[in-house]
Design a protein around this motif. Structure first.
Motif, PDB file in Angstrom:
ATOM      1  N   PRO A  66       0.876  -1.379   0.018  1.00  0.00           N
ATOM      2  CA  PRO A  66       0.028   0.026  -0.018  1.00  0.00           C
ATOM      3  C   PRO A  66       0.862   1.409  -0.010  1.00  0.00           C
ATOM      4  N   ALA A  67       1.920   1.316   0.814  1.00  0.00           N
ATOM      5  CA  ALA A  67       2.649   2.345   0.649  1.00  0.00           C
ATOM      6  C   ALA A  67       3.506   2.696  -0.320  1.00  0.00           C
ATOM      7  N   CYS A  68       3.652   1.643  -1.163  1.00  0.00           N
ATOM      8  CA  CYS A  68       4.373   1.631  -2.736  1.00  0.00           C
ATOM      9  C   CYS A  68       3.325   2.183  -3.477  1.00  0.00           C
ATOM     10  N   ARG A  69       2.008   2.038  -3.534  1.00  0.00           N
ATOM     11  CA  ARG A  69       0.722   2.559  -4.451  1.00  0.00           C
ATOM     12  C   ARG A  69       1.025   3.994  -4.327  1.00  0.00           C
ATOM     13  N   ASP A  70       1.395   4.598  -2.963  1.00  0.00           N
ATOM     14  CA  ASP A  70       1.323   6.014  -2.744  1.00  0.00           C
ATOM     15  C   ASP A  70       2.594   6.769  -3.654  1.00  0.00           C
ATOM     16  N   ILE A  71       3.511   6.013  -4.234  1.00  0.00           N
ATOM     17  CA  ILE A  71       4.498   6.591  -4.835  1.00  0.00           C
ATOM     18  C   ILE A  71       3.943   7.353  -6.110  1.00  0.00           C
ATOM     19  N   VAL A  72       2.814   6.757  -6.734  1.00  0.00           N
ATOM     20  CA  VAL A  72       2.231   7.496  -8.108  1.00  0.00           C
ATOM     21  C   VAL A  72       1.353   8.500  -7.406  1.00  0.00           C
ATOM     22  N   VAL A  73       1.737   9.756  -7.929  1.00  0.00           N
ATOM     23  CA  VAL A  73       0.848  10.849  -7.708  1.00  0.00           C
ATOM     24  C   VAL A  73       0.106  11.296  -8.842  1.00  0.00           C
ATOM     25  N   SER A  74      -1.287  11.491  -8.902  1.00  0.00           N
ATOM     26  CA  SER A  74      -2.012  11.801 -10.097  1.00  0.00           C
ATOM     27  C   SER A  74      -3.004  12.742 -10.043  1.00  0.00           C
ATOM     28  N   ALA A  75      -3.155  13.534 -10.938  1.00  0.00           N
ATOM     29  CA  ALA A  75      -4.522  14.675 -11.149  1.00  0.00           C
ATOM     30  C   ALA A  75      -5.093  14.857 -12.370  1.00  0.00           C
ATOM     31  N   PRO A  76      -6.198  15.276 -12.494  1.00  0.00           N
ATOM     32  CA  PRO A  76      -6.656  15.719 -13.921  1.00  0.00           C
ATOM     33  C   PRO A  76      -6.108  17.019 -14.771  1.00  0.00           C
ATOM     34  N   ASN A  77      -5.417  17.857 -13.829  1.00  0.00           N
ATOM     35  CA  ASN A  77      -4.977  19.132 -14.745  1.00  0.00           C
ATOM     36  C   ASN A  77      -3.672  19.261 -13.990  1.00  0.00           C
ATOM     37  N   ALA A  78      -2.714  20.297 -14.626  1.00  0.00           N
ATOM     38  CA  ALA A  78      -1.541  20.644 -14.501  1.00  0.00           C
ATOM     39  C   ALA A  78      -1.191  21.412 -13.292  1.00  0.00           C
ATOM     40  N   GLU A 126      -3.247  21.349 -10.438  1.00  0.00           N
ATOM     41  CA  GLU A 126      -3.375  20.316  -9.257  1.00  0.00           C
ATOM     42  C   GLU A 126      -2.154  19.415  -9.001  1.00  0.00           C
ATOM     43  N   LEU A 127      -1.783  19.033 -10.366  1.00  0.00           N
ATOM     44  CA  LEU A 127      -0.784  17.878 -10.485  1.00  0.00           C
ATOM     45  C   LEU A 127       0.572  18.583  -9.707  1.00  0.00           C
ATOM     46  N   LEU A 128       0.868  19.642 -10.057  1.00  0.00           N
ATOM     47  CA  LEU A 128       2.075  20.324  -9.605  1.00  0.00           C
ATOM     48  C   LEU A 128       2.263  20.623  -8.138  1.00  0.00           C
ATOM     49  N   SER A 129       1.003  20.869  -7.665  1.00  0.00           N
ATOM     50  CA  SER A 129       0.864  21.160  -6.381  1.00  0.00           C
ATOM     51  C   SER A 129       1.001  20.077  -5.310  1.00  0.00           C
ATOM     52  N   LYS A 130       0.301  18.991  -6.082  1.00  0.00           N
ATOM     53  CA  LYS A 130       0.492  17.628  -5.182  1.00  0.00           C
ATOM     54  C   LYS A 130       1.960  17.124  -5.414  1.00  0.00           C
ATOM     55  N   MET A 131       2.431  17.263  -6.421  1.00  0.00           N
ATOM     56  CA  MET A 131       4.048  16.860  -6.318  1.00  0.00           C
ATOM     57  C   MET A 131       4.855  17.607  -5.211  1.00  0.00           C
ATOM     58  N   GLU A 132       4.394  18.895  -5.137  1.00  0.00           N
ATOM     59  CA  GLU A 132       5.345  19.684  -4.349  1.00  0.00           C
ATOM     60  C   GLU A 132       5.085  19.454  -2.763  1.00  0.00           C
ATOM     61  N   GLU A 133       3.992  18.803  -2.426  1.00  0.00           N
ATOM     62  CA  GLU A 133       3.627  18.201  -1.131  1.00  0.00           C
ATOM     63  C   GLU A 133       3.937  16.885  -0.874  1.00  0.00           C
ATOM     64  N   TYR A 134       4.319  16.257  -2.046  1.00  0.00           N
ATOM     65  CA  TYR A 134       4.882  14.600  -1.950  1.00  0.00           C
ATOM     66  C   TYR A 134       5.865  14.529  -0.976  1.00  0.00           C
ATOM     67  N   THR A 135       5.786  13.498   0.053  1.00  0.00           N
ATOM     68  CA  THR A 135       6.709  12.714   0.610  1.00  0.00           C
ATOM     69  C   THR A 135       6.640  11.475   0.679  1.00  0.00           C
ATOM     70  N   ALA A 136       7.848  10.701   0.143  1.00  0.00           N
ATOM     71  CA  ALA A 136       7.750   9.247   0.220  1.00  0.00           C
ATOM     72  C   ALA A 136       7.444   8.523   1.275  1.00  0.00           C
ATOM     73  N   SER A 137       6.453   7.553   1.374  1.00  0.00           N
ATOM     74  CA  SER A 137       6.172   6.888   2.839  1.00  0.00           C
ATOM     75  C   SER A 137       6.408   5.590   2.857  1.00  0.00           C
ATOM     76  N   HIS A 138       6.926   5.016   1.630  1.00  0.00           N
ATOM     77  CA  HIS A 138       7.387   3.729   1.637  1.00  0.00           C
ATOM     78  C   HIS A 138       8.739   3.326   1.893  1.00  0.00           C
ATOM     79  N   LYS A 139       9.016   2.346   2.495  1.00  0.00           N
ATOM     80  CA  LYS A 139      10.339   2.008   2.718  1.00  0.00           C
ATOM     81  C   LYS A 139      11.118   1.191   1.526  1.00  0.00           C
ATOM     82  N   GLU A 140      12.105   1.869   1.192  1.00  0.00           N
ATOM     83  CA  GLU A 140      12.708   1.285  -0.105  1.00  0.00           C
ATOM     84  C   GLU A 140      13.519  -0.028   0.302  1.00  0.00           C
ATOM     85  N   VAL A 141      13.503  -0.720  -0.952  1.00  0.00           N
ATOM     86  CA  VAL A 141      14.134  -2.196  -1.016  1.00  0.00           C
ATOM     87  C   VAL A 141      15.385  -2.074  -0.206  1.00  0.00           C
ATOM     88  N   ALA A 142      16.224  -1.252  -0.814  1.00  0.00           N
ATOM     89  CA  ALA A 142      17.632  -1.175  -0.254  1.00  0.00           C
ATOM     90  C   ALA A 142      17.802   0.553  -0.350  1.00  0.00           C
TER      91      ALA A 142
END
Length: 214
Positions: free
Chosen positions: A167-179, A181-197
């Protein structure tokens, strides 16, 4: 630089994956133009696949005309196919598709996929995978124009339901219907998954990280 824009504090350069075809509907071309205009507004430079046709040509021309830097990265074999007429901005010719992706990933602070075909999806999925593995921690996003990527996003959700995607890796993908909103979401993005290595385990200098960074 374009005047009157608002500087993006987080992204200096964004890599945009997109089709060398325009698609059958005007909504896709409009979305490429809108994304280019939003990048200019935020003074974000473009890294892309180097073509002058299809959605690639539209977004590169828009960003270039807006006064921001454009870097196109294209394999030598594709130059006769994806470049029609005079290219815009800086063009870096590379040996193959692997080098193309490595250079684009190194140069960019984040990734956006516009609608596209197999090549666009392959580039997108590789950046998602690299994030999951811990090779990079840059935002990876989809501009889901008129629901184009709905079925792909549903496939990711099914991967979670069936136990193949955490589930945390599903959150890697940010999506939005317009530019915007998408850029604003990207600026707020923080990785929540634990990397494999950890990133220190990978040879990441080619991706723009200094040796030994974590």
């Amino acid at each position: 630089m374009a005047s009157g824009g608002v500087q993006s504090a987080k992204f200096g350069k964004i890599c945009v994956f997109c089709g060398s075809n325009p698609g059958h509907r005007k909504v896709f071309s409009d979305a490429a133009l809108e994304l280019g205009q939003e990048m200019v507004k935020r003074k974000i430079n473009l890294v892309y696949g180097g073509g002058s046709v299809g959605l690639m040509g539209l977004i590169s021309q828009t960003v270039h005309d807006g006064g921001c830097h454009v870097l196109g990265v294209i394999p030598k074999a594709l130059m006769p196919i994806e470049i029609s007429g005079e290219s815009v901005g800086e063009v870096k010719v590379v040996a193959d598709m692997h080098e193309r992706k490595a250079v684009m990933a190194q140069q960019a602070d984040a990734f956006i996929a516009l609608p596209g075909g197999y090549g666009t999806m392959e580039e997108l999925l590789e950046m998602i995978t690299w994030s999951q593995l811990g090779i990079h921690d840059k935002p990876v996003s989809l501009l889901n124009v008129d629901g184009y990527y709905n079925t792909l996003l549903a496939l990711f959700d099914n991967g979670v339901s069936e136990g193949f995607i955490k589930p945390a890796c599903r959150d890697i993908v940010v999506s939005a219907p317009n530019a915007e909103e998408l850029l604003s979401k990207m600026e707020e993005y923080t990785a929540s998954h634990k990397e494999v290595a950890p990133r220190t385990s990978w040879e990441t200098s080619r991706l723009g990280y200094p040796e030994g960074s974590s």
